[in-house]
Motif scaffolding. Structure first.
Motif, short mmCIF file in Angstrom:
data_model
loop_
_atom_site.label_atom_id
_atom_site.label_comp_id
_atom_site.label_asym_id
_atom_site.label_seq_id
_atom_site.Cartn_x
_atom_site.Cartn_y
_atom_site.Cartn_z
N PRO A 19 9.80 -1.03 -3.47
CA PRO A 19 9.40 0.14 -4.26
C PRO A 19 10.35 0.35 -5.44
O PRO A 19 11.40 -0.30 -5.53
CB PRO A 19 9.50 1.29 -3.26
CG PRO A 19 10.57 0.85 -2.31
CD PRO A 19 10.45 -0.65 -2.20
N GLU A 20 10.01 1.27 -6.33
CA GLU A 20 10.82 1.53 -7.52
C GLU A 20 11.90 2.57 -7.29
O GLU A 20 12.71 2.83 -8.18
CB GLU A 20 9.92 1.95 -8.69
CG GLU A 20 8.99 0.85 -9.16
CD GLU A 20 8.21 1.24 -10.39
OE1 GLU A 20 8.49 2.32 -10.96
OE2 GLU A 20 7.32 0.47 -10.80
N CYS A 45 14.73 0.34 -2.23
CA CYS A 45 14.99 -0.04 -3.62
C CYS A 45 16.48 -0.18 -3.88
O CYS A 45 16.94 -1.18 -4.43
CB CYS A 45 14.36 0.99 -4.56
SG CYS A 45 14.80 0.75 -6.30
N ASP A 46 17.26 0.82 -3.48
CA ASP A 46 18.70 0.80 -3.72
C ASP A 46 19.38 -0.35 -2.99
O ASP A 46 20.28 -1.01 -3.53
CB ASP A 46 19.33 2.13 -3.29
CG ASP A 46 18.89 3.29 -4.16
OD1 ASP A 46 18.52 3.05 -5.32
OD2 ASP A 46 18.90 4.44 -3.68
N LEU A 47 18.97 -0.62 -1.75
CA LEU A 47 19.57 -1.71 -0.99
C LEU A 47 19.38 -3.06 -1.68
O LEU A 47 20.22 -3.96 -1.58
CB LEU A 47 18.95 -1.77 0.41
CG LEU A 47 19.41 -0.70 1.40
CD1 LEU A 47 18.47 -0.64 2.60
CD2 LEU A 47 20.85 -0.96 1.86
N GLY A 84 8.30 -5.35 -13.95
CA GLY A 84 6.97 -5.28 -13.35
C GLY A 84 6.06 -4.25 -13.98
O GLY A 84 5.02 -3.89 -13.42
N LYS A 85 6.42 -3.78 -15.18
CA LYS A 85 5.62 -2.75 -15.86
C LYS A 85 4.75 -3.43 -16.92
O LYS A 85 5.00 -3.36 -18.13
CB LYS A 85 6.54 -1.70 -16.49
CG LYS A 85 7.41 -0.97 -15.46
CD LYS A 85 8.32 0.04 -16.15
CE LYS A 85 9.29 0.68 -15.17
NZ LYS A 85 8.67 1.60 -14.24
N VAL A 96 13.88 2.48 7.79
CA VAL A 96 13.13 2.11 6.59
C VAL A 96 11.95 1.21 6.95
O VAL A 96 12.10 0.22 7.67
CB VAL A 96 14.05 1.39 5.57
CG1 VAL A 96 13.22 0.85 4.40
CG2 VAL A 96 15.11 2.34 5.05
N ASP A 97 10.77 1.56 6.45
CA ASP A 97 9.58 0.73 6.61
C ASP A 97 9.62 -0.33 5.53
O ASP A 97 9.32 -0.07 4.36
CB ASP A 97 8.32 1.60 6.49
CG ASP A 97 7.05 0.77 6.57
OD1 ASP A 97 7.13 -0.42 6.96
OD2 ASP A 97 5.96 1.31 6.24
N ARG A 98 9.99 -1.55 5.89
CA ARG A 98 10.24 -2.59 4.89
C ARG A 98 9.06 -3.51 4.65
O ARG A 98 9.12 -4.36 3.74
CB ARG A 98 11.44 -3.43 5.33
CG ARG A 98 11.18 -4.32 6.55
CD ARG A 98 12.45 -5.02 6.97
NE ARG A 98 12.24 -6.03 7.99
CZ ARG A 98 12.12 -5.80 9.30
NH1 ARG A 98 12.19 -4.55 9.74
NH2 ARG A 98 11.93 -6.80 10.17
N ASN A 99 8.00 -3.41 5.42
CA ASN A 99 6.88 -4.35 5.32
C ASN A 99 6.03 -4.03 4.09
O ASN A 99 4.91 -3.53 4.17
CB ASN A 99 6.02 -4.29 6.58
CG ASN A 99 4.85 -5.27 6.50
OD1 ASN A 99 4.92 -6.28 5.79
ND2 ASN A 99 3.77 -4.97 7.23
#
Length: 492
Positions: free
Chosen positions: A372-373, A378-380, A105-106, A365-368
């Motif tokens: 994120p990077e 991100c890890d999950l 995505g970069k 965790v705010d998942r909405n």
């Protein structure tokens, strides 16, 4: 009396020539494995070529390409950069690095690589075309970001008017009953329709999306599940748009029901070209059996992945761009993990870049949002296990790699028995690692119509939670190849 004959050492130049010849032999073997799509062995031989002759940009460039095929974008990026450092005019190095950047995505970084290629080869039409196309993406993303800042209240779901959608007289597919609830008969008709390559009417498709979004919004980021003693529970891994293999799972293991609950562990879409059929089937069963059918978010339930690997293109082809945007909203509310009987944590990717993470941390965790990077979310979605202890940068370029000691410490802290995750192709469809404490399950056999791997699912019994694995091979599907709906620009 014995005499010792001393041999003269080979001149340094001859030794170097020998190393170069050995390296070329390794490269040629690697190329043969690459042609057979055996990327693991290809990487092994490219690595040996590099060890014999570390001064060849081509070896790094080829290995980077193999890493891209395995979606190890972090490693691909590193190798492409190494190739460019060895040879500033090695064009394929810039292409490989641009591909890795795009997969992560970069796009701005990818654009810089394409710009460099156009400067090195100003008459290269392909390079110019890719520069122009990548520039369009960068501008589009910048525009969308500006619009989002101006109107944070934008909500596609609120713009959908189901009442205005009429059902044409010639529509022969399944219908949702007058009580506006999905029934088992509807689901059976829907699967039969999809097997015949039919299309669910857009009114019912939109209704499923609106209903499922409302349901997921009411769910926590970590969902607790109770499996009763002597009751079966099934965990499936990645499906990746392979609808006919999904149907095979139901043939082998039974349709979802209150007595036959399922958890599908992310990556329902992309790659396979029947992703629309997969996701509406899964969402339909979730609405039919909300407390006995579960879905975790995967890293491919994201806008960037869907743009690159075909899902958005498929939705636009079968329905509309508006529906594609609505999917983004729905995916943002998918739960990130599930905990079975307070003993097994199930997530798509893996464990964390930092120590001390608790189940309560996951719940908070705010998942909405789009993934994120870095951080817990991100890890999950992205992390992978490794054989050695400790942590390492992810070969994918996102998340981390975690060792047996990390898994052990996490389980002890949270009083868990083991974790189940997906996210990686496995030849047998599953893998048991970290002394039995980290299980990978992958349910898309012959992934992308090329990998020749088996698929698998896990059966658990509520009495002892001992995993039992069922493996299977791919079944035939209509002649629509994987990635058929992906933009060719992303497939450099």
């Amino acid at each position: 009396m014995d005499t010792q004959v001393k041999s003269n050492p080979e001149p340094a130049e001859e030794q170097q020539q020998d190393k170069i010849k050995i390296a070329e032999d390794f490269k040629n073997q690697a190329n043969e494995y690459f042609k057979k799509q055996d990327y693991d062995n290809a990487i092994n031989f490219y690595t040996q070529a590099i060890e014999a002759n570390p001064n060849s940009a081509i070896y790094y460039g080829n290995r980077s390409f193999a890493y891209l095929k395995l979606e190890w974008f972090g490693y691909a990026l590193k190798d492409a950069t190494a190739a460019i450092e060895l040879d500033k005019n090695y064009i394929k190095g810039y292409y490989r690095r641009a591909s890795a950047h795009m997969s992560l995505g970069k796009f701005k970084e990818a654009l810089r690589d394409f710009e460099l290629v156009t400067k090195i080869r100003p008459n290269d039409k392909d390079a110019k075309l890719k520069f122009v196309e990548c520039n369009k993406i960068v501008r589009k993303l910048a525009f969308e970001k500006a619009i989002a800042v101006e109107d944070k209240r934008k909500n596609i779901a609120e713009t959908i008017n189901l009442e205005a959608m009429t059902i044409e007289n010639d529509y022969k597919g399944p219908k949702i009953d007058e009580e506006s609830k999905i029934t088992l008969d509807f689901m059976k008709e829907l699967m039969d329709l999809y097997k015949k390559q039919g299309t669910l009417h857009r009114k019912y498709a939109y209704k499923i999306l609106l209903d499922i979004k409302s349901f997921f919004m009411s769910q926590p980021s970590l969902v607790d599940i109770t499996i009763e003693p002597n009751k079966k529970f099934t965990v499936c891994g990645d499906i990746h748009g392979q609808f006919y293999d999904l149907m095979n799972i139901f043939e082998l293991n039974g349709l979802p029901s209150e007595d036959n609950p399922y958890l599908f562990n992310g990556d329902f879409v992309d790659r396979g070209s029947f992703s629309v059929e997969c996701i509406f089937t899964l969402f339909g069963f979730k609405l039919l059996f909300p407390n006995h059918f579960f879905m975790s978010r995967g890293n491919h339930e994201s806008s960037t992945m869907n743009e690159m690997y075909g899902f958005h293109g498929e939705v636009k082809a079968k329905y509309s761009a508006q529906m594609s945007e609505l999917f983004n909203e729905v995916y943002n509310w998918l739960p990130l993990a599930h905990c079975l009987n307070q003993k097994i944590l199930v997530m798509h990717g893996g464990l964390f870049s930092t120590d001390g993470v608790t189940l309560d941390d996951i719940r908070k965790v705010d998942r909405n949002r789009q993934p994120p990077e870095e951080g817990l979310m991100c890890d999950l979605l992205w992390s992978d296990p490794q054989h050695q202890n400790g942590r390492a940068p992810s070969r994918r370029g996102v998340g981390c790699q975690f060792g047996p000691d990390v898994t052990k410490a996490f389980l002890e802290l949270n009083k868990l028995d083991y974790i189940i995750r997906s996210h990686e192709v496995k030849n047998e469809g599953y893998e048991v690692a970290h002394d039995g404490k980290c299980i990978t399950v992958f349910s898309a056999p012959n992934y992308c119509d090329t990998m020749d791997n088996k698929g698998a699912f896990i059966n658990l019994n509520g009495s002892d939670l001992t995993p039992k694995f069922t493996t299977y091979v791919a079944v035939p599907h209509p002649d629509v190849k994987a990635m058929a709906y992906a933009d060719a620009f992303y497939c450099i």
